[in-house]
Scaffold this motif. Sequence first.
Motif, PDB file in Angstrom:
ATOM      1  N   CYS A  95      -1.119   0.814   1.896  1.00  0.00           N
ATOM      2  CA  CYS A  95      -1.916   2.018   1.633  1.00  0.00           C
ATOM      3  C   CYS A  95      -3.261   1.989   2.347  1.00  0.00           C
ATOM      4  N   GLY A  96      -3.778   0.789   2.589  1.00  0.00           N
ATOM      5  CA  GLY A  96      -5.053   0.669   3.303  1.00  0.00           C
ATOM      6  C   GLY A  96      -6.287   0.933   2.455  1.00  0.00           C
ATOM      7  N   VAL A  97      -6.125   1.391   1.209  1.00  0.00           N
ATOM      8  CA  VAL A  97      -7.301   1.752   0.403  1.00  0.00           C
ATOM      9  C   VAL A  97      -7.395   0.996  -0.925  1.00  0.00           C
ATOM     10  N   CYS A  98      -6.332   0.319  -1.352  1.00  0.00           N
ATOM     11  CA  CYS A  98      -6.404  -0.377  -2.649  1.00  0.00           C
ATOM     12  C   CYS A  98      -7.281  -1.633  -2.510  1.00  0.00           C
ATOM     13  N   CYS A 101      -5.697  -4.285  -0.210  1.00  0.00           N
ATOM     14  CA  CYS A 101      -5.771  -3.959   1.215  1.00  0.00           C
ATOM     15  C   CYS A 101      -7.180  -4.159   1.754  1.00  0.00           C
ATOM     16  N   CYS A 109      -0.550  -5.313  -1.586  1.00  0.00           N
ATOM     17  CA  CYS A 109      -0.883  -3.886  -1.697  1.00  0.00           C
ATOM     18  C   CYS A 109      -0.199  -3.230  -2.905  1.00  0.00           C
ATOM     19  N   ASP A 110      -0.950  -2.338  -3.564  1.00  0.00           N
ATOM     20  CA  ASP A 110      -0.403  -1.629  -4.739  1.00  0.00           C
ATOM     21  C   ASP A 110       0.637  -0.582  -4.367  1.00  0.00           C
TER      22      ASP A 110
HETATM   23 ZN   LIG Z   1      -2.951  -1.163  -0.497  1.00  0.00          ZN
END
Ligand SMILES: [Zn+2]
Length: 332
Positions: A95-98, A101, A109-110
Amino acid sequence: MKACLLRSPARIETHPLEFTEVPDPVAHGDQVQVRVAACGVCRTDLHVVEGELPPRKSPVIPGHQVVGRIEKTGEATSRFHIGDRVGVAWLHRTCGVCDFCRSGKENLCDNPTFTGYMEDGGYAEFILAPEAFVYPIPEGLADLHAAPLLCAGIIGFRSLRLSGVEAGGKLGLYGFGAAAHLAIQVARHWNVSVYAMTRDVRHQKLALEMGAVWAGGTVDEPPEKLDAAIVFAPAGEIVPAALQALKKGGTVALGGIHMSPIPPLDYNLLYHERVIRSVANNTRQDGEDFLRLAAEIPIHTETEVFPLRDANRALNSLKNDAIRGAAVLKVE
Ligand SMILES: [Zn+2]
Ligand SMILES: [Zn+2]
């Protein structure tokens, strides 16, 4: 294109993968379309096909150890050129935002997606992947030999790191399939002594040929106490035996995505600061570090090659410990 399609999970003996014609996947946005040359066969594929991992996409094309060449690119790509040789692995996208990450732990990653499970994989002539999750493959590693590095190799490498074993140390490997036969080469490169515990005598023999100082049965006690151990076999009953073999303060790393239940443990087995930890997926950094090291050593992959149409047979052999090294599907 030709592909091996799983419509619903079933025991591999019933040949659940259907070799059939499906539409070519079309690359959009940040995706690249890769023409598959070879796809490694992983125990996780068996867990997907037999349903130990609950279905997340149906039908689905398994396979997450892909080597091939960039055939087409989406409109928002810039990283690769047509014809570049690349690899696609299990971690399809994060996701790049959790929190994970953003803290260098994208393997946790979630909201990840996984290749050959939640997205179509490499048991096919073409596969799509986001360009940021694709690995350049170093020269000098042939397609068929490079494919098993993408999961067996990278996960073995991350397991080695998490086991904490150091140069000059003693390491136990439980199960001697695709991952272990690659991990032993990295361990030997680091001057680590390897003890192999595996039920199949053919695999014990391979371990000795590859430089293990000792090989025995799955729950046999190695002749010396170990600094660390990695359990690649998906059998929880190995965990107490691995703890029994450890020195004080040693770590058992569990390298599989699925494992049968771990039996109750006598606290004495764990006491003295022994550690049990799992290994979940890998970061892209693990993959890049490992592929660089693999080319440098250089790692030699033992392979048994099957044509794409014989994916059921390859998985059946894997289930029966009949593969020496890694099974690979040759697609081109
Ligand atoms: Zn993530
Ligand atoms: Zn895998």
